[in-house]
Design a protein around this motif. Structure first.
Motif, short mmCIF file in Angstrom:
data_model
loop_
_atom_site.label_atom_id
_atom_site.label_comp_id
_atom_site.label_asym_id
_atom_site.label_seq_id
_atom_site.Cartn_x
_atom_site.Cartn_y
_atom_site.Cartn_z
N ALA A 62 0.83 -1.19 0.00
CA ALA A 62 0.00 0.00 0.00
C ALA A 62 0.86 1.25 0.00
O ALA A 62 1.97 1.26 0.53
N THR A 63 0.36 2.32 -0.61
CA THR A 63 1.12 3.58 -0.64
C THR A 63 1.06 4.23 0.73
O THR A 63 -0.02 4.52 1.25
N PRO A 64 2.20 4.39 1.42
CA PRO A 64 2.20 4.99 2.76
C PRO A 64 1.65 6.41 2.71
O PRO A 64 1.82 7.14 1.74
N GLN A 65 0.95 6.83 3.76
CA GLN A 65 0.39 8.16 3.87
C GLN A 65 1.28 9.01 4.77
O GLN A 65 1.85 8.52 5.75
N THR A 66 1.35 10.27 4.45
CA THR A 66 2.28 11.15 5.18
C THR A 66 1.92 11.25 6.65
O THR A 66 2.80 11.37 7.50
N GLN A 119 8.94 11.23 1.29
CA GLN A 119 9.06 10.35 0.13
C GLN A 119 10.16 9.33 0.32
O GLN A 119 10.03 8.16 -0.07
N GLN A 120 11.24 9.76 0.95
CA GLN A 120 12.36 8.83 1.22
C GLN A 120 11.90 7.72 2.16
O GLN A 120 12.22 6.55 1.96
N GLU A 121 11.14 8.10 3.21
CA GLU A 121 10.64 7.09 4.14
C GLU A 121 9.64 6.16 3.44
O GLU A 121 9.62 4.95 3.71
N ASN A 122 8.82 6.75 2.57
CA ASN A 122 7.90 5.90 1.79
C ASN A 122 8.65 4.88 0.96
O ASN A 122 8.29 3.70 0.90
N ASN A 123 9.70 5.31 0.31
CA ASN A 123 10.51 4.41 -0.53
C ASN A 123 11.14 3.32 0.31
O ASN A 123 11.22 2.15 -0.12
N ILE A 124 11.60 3.69 1.49
CA ILE A 124 12.20 2.69 2.38
C ILE A 124 11.17 1.63 2.76
O ILE A 124 11.46 0.42 2.75
#
Length: 491
Positions: A62-66, A119-124
Motif C-alpha cells: 500500500a502507498t504509505p500516507q504522510t 518520500q524517502q521514508e515511503n521508498n524505504i
C-alpha cells in the motif's frame, strides 16, 4: 528378528507430520462459505472452498500516507515570547517586504525538504515490503523443493510404461519431505512378492499363470500365510492385510492414505490396499488393474477364459460387478465414460498417481501456481481425470463467487449486466457440467462406510458365490497341471 521387522514393514519411525485436513470435496458450494470478497485480479489463485487450504497471499504494497509518520519539527518562525498566545504564531510578523519574501522562500524550501524526507521514508517502506515478499518467496521455494523435484522426476517417466512401485514411492516420499529410504520401501514390497512365490510353490501352481499369480496375491489379503526366510532359516506367520476403519479418509492424518503406512501396520484402506496389490503384481509379473468407484478403488483382472474379475482388497474377497453398481452412486454416464468400474490403462494410472501427488501437496501447502502446473499436467495426460476436474471446478467456483460479491450479489437474472462476473459464472457452470458428464455424483456422509460394510453380506449372495466358485475351480485345475518353478527358494 530384524528380518521379521523389516518384512512386516516396521520402519520410517521418525516421520511424524502435523495433522492436516484431507482434500476431497469441491462441489457442495454455498455462497455463505465465503466471508470475504477477494480481488479477482490478485496474482495468486483464489482460495479454494470447503476445507481446501488457502494459498498464502502475495503481500499487497500500500502507498504509505504522510500522516502515518512522525512529524518533523522545523523552526520556520522566530522564537515567540513564552507568555504570548500560541495563535500569535500565525499572525503576520511586521517586517519589510524583502524580509517577508525571504521568509516565504525559506518556508518553501523547508516544506520541500519535509516532502522529500517523507518520500524517502515511503521508498524505504516499499523496499522493506519487497524484501519481505522476496524472503517469503524464497522460503516457499525451499519448503516445496522436494515436491518440485519429484514433479520433475514424474515428467521424465513414460506414462504408458512406468513402475507403479516407484510412482507410489515418489508420491509418499515427497509428503515425507524426502526422509523415506527407498531401499527399505522397495525391500518391503519385494518381501511380499517373495511370499507370493512361496504360496505358489506350496500349492504347486504354475507361477507363470496370471490367474494363479492373482490368486496368490489375494491370499495376502484373505488369510494368514507362512513365510520362510532362507537367510535365517526361520519360518514366521504373516497375518492378512486388514481394513483400517480409523480415519479411513485421512482427514485427521493424511498418511493414513499411504502404502508405507499399510506396510508398517498391516492395516490400510481403499486407496493404499489396491496400490500395494499393484506393486506386488508388478514384482511377480501378474497383470492386474486399478478400477475406481465413488470414493473407492479396487482391483480387476482377467482369468484364463478372459472373464473380468473384481477383487475387493479391503475385505479380501472376489465380488460381483452388480454389487459395485448397487452402491447407488454409479450412473449410466459414469459407465459410458468409463469413469467407474473400468480398468485404468497405464496412462490413466499415471495420471492418478500425479493426482495423488497433487492432493498431498494441497494437503501440506494449499493451492498455488505450482499446484496448477501439476493439475494441468494431469489433464494433459488424462483429460477425464476426475480429481483434477473437481479441483478446477473448485477454483472456478471461488473466482465466480468473488466476482459476484464484488458487484453486490445481484439476482441471477441481472447478472448479464456485469460482463466479468457473468463470464466467471458461466465458467463455473461449465466446470460443473464437465463433472456431471463424467458421471460424478456426490456421496452423502456415511454412505460410503455403509456401502463398504455391506461386503460381508455380499459374500453370501449367489452372484458373488458364483464368481468365487469359478475362481476356485480354475485354481484346482491349475493345481493338477505340472508347474515349472523358476528361481523359487527352498522352504
Amino acid at each position: 528378528m530384524s528380518d521379521i521387522l523389516t518384512f512386516n514393514g516396521i520402519f520410517f519411525t521418525d516421520m511424524a507430520i502435523p495433522k492436516q485436513t484431507f482434500i476431497i470435496r469441491s462441489m457442495n458450494i454455498l455462497f455463505s462459505v465465503f466471508n470475504a470478497a477477494n480481488s479477482y485480479s490478485q496474482t495468486a489463485l483464489p482460495n479454494l472452498p470447503l476445507g481446501i487450504p488457502a494459498t498464502p497471499r502475495l503481500p499487497q504494497v500500500a502507498t504509505p500516507q504522510t500522516y502515518l509518520f512522525r512529524p518533523i519539527e522545523i523552526n520556520v518562525f522566530p522564537a515567540l515570547d513564552k507568555q504570548a498566545n500560541a495563535l500569535s504564531a500565525f499572525q503576520p510578523i511586521p517586517s519589510s517586504g524583502g524580509q517577508q519574501s525571504a521568509q516565504l522562500q525559506q518556508y518553501e524550501k523547508d516544506l520541500q525538504a519535509v516532502t522529500a524526507k517523507e518520500q524517502q521514508e515511503n521508498n524505504i517502506q516499499q523496499e522493506l515490503k519487497k524484501e519481505e515478499f522476496y524472503r517469503e518467496y524464497l522460503n516457499r521455494l525451499e519448503e516445496t523443493k522436494v515436491y518440485r523435484n519429484t514433479f520433475s522426476v514424474f515428467k521424465q517417466l513414460n506414462p504408458d510404461s512406468f513402475s507403479i512401485s516407484k510412482a507410489i514411492y515418489l508420491v509418499e516420499n515427497a509428503y515425507h519431505n524426502n526422509t523415506m529410504p527407498y531401499e527399505l520401501f522397495d525391500k518391503a514390497i519385494k518381501s511380499r512378492a517373495e511370499l507370493v512365490r512361496q504360496i505358489l510353490k506350496r500349492e504347486k501352481i504354475d507361477p507363470r499363470n496370471n490367474t494363479a499369480l492373482n490368486y496368490a496375491i489375494q491370499k495376502l489379503y484373505s488369510q494368514s500365510n507362512t513365510y520362510y526366510n532362507a537367510k535365517t532359516k526361520q519360518t514366521i506367520t504373516i497375518p492378512p492385510l486388514k481394513y483400517d476403519f480409523k480415519d479411513f479418509m485421512g482427514k485427521d492424518d493424511y498418511k493414513q492414505m499411504f502404502v508405507s503406512k499399510l506396510m508398517m501396520t498391516g492395516k490400510g484402506q481403499c486407496h493404499s490396499m489396491p496400490l500395494l496389490y499393484l506393486a506386488i503384481a508388478e514384482q511377480v509379473g501378474a497383470k492386474a488393474y486399478l478400477s475406481l468407484a465413488p470414493e473407492h478403488s479396487f482391483i480387476q483382472f482377467f482369468d484364463d477364459q478372459s472373464n473380468r474379475l473384481s477383487f475387493e482388497t479391503t475385505n479380501g474377497n472376489l465380488v460381483s460387478q452388480n454389487w459395485m453398481l448397487q452402491s447407488g452412486f454409479i450412473n449410466a454416464a459414469a459407465l459410458k465414460n468409463k469413469t467407474y468400474l473400468d480398468t485404468l490403462s497405464q496412462r490413466r494410472l499415471y495420471a492418478q498417481c500425479l493426482a495423488d501427488l497433487l492432493l498431498g501437496y494441497e494437503n501440506r501447502f494449499g493451492h498455488d501456481e505450482f499446484a496448477e502446473q501439476i493439475r494441468r499436467q494431469i489433464l494433459k495426460t488424462d483429460p477425464a481425470n476426475l480429481a483434477a476436474k473437481m479441483l478446477d471446478s473448485g477454483i472456478k467456483t471461488q473466482i465466480a463467487l468473488n466476482q459476484i460479491r464484488a458487484v453486490g450479489m445481484p439476482p441471477l437474472k441481472d447478472l448479464p449486466n456485469y460482463p466479468e462476473a457473468y463470464a466467471a459464472y458461466q465458467d463455473m457452470q461449465e466446470s460443473y457440467k464437465q463433472i456431471d458428464d463424467l458421471g460424478y455424483q456426490d456421496m452423502p456422509k456415511g454412505a460410503y462406510q455403509a456401502w463398504r460394510k455391506s461386503i460381508d453380506q455380499e459374500k453370501k449372495k449367489q452372484q458373488t458365490r458364483e464368481v468365487q466358485e469359478r475362481m476356485k475351480k480354475e485354481i484346482e485345475m491349475l493345481k493338477k497341471l505340472k508347474p515349472t518353478f523358476i528361481n523359487i527358494p527352498k522352504g
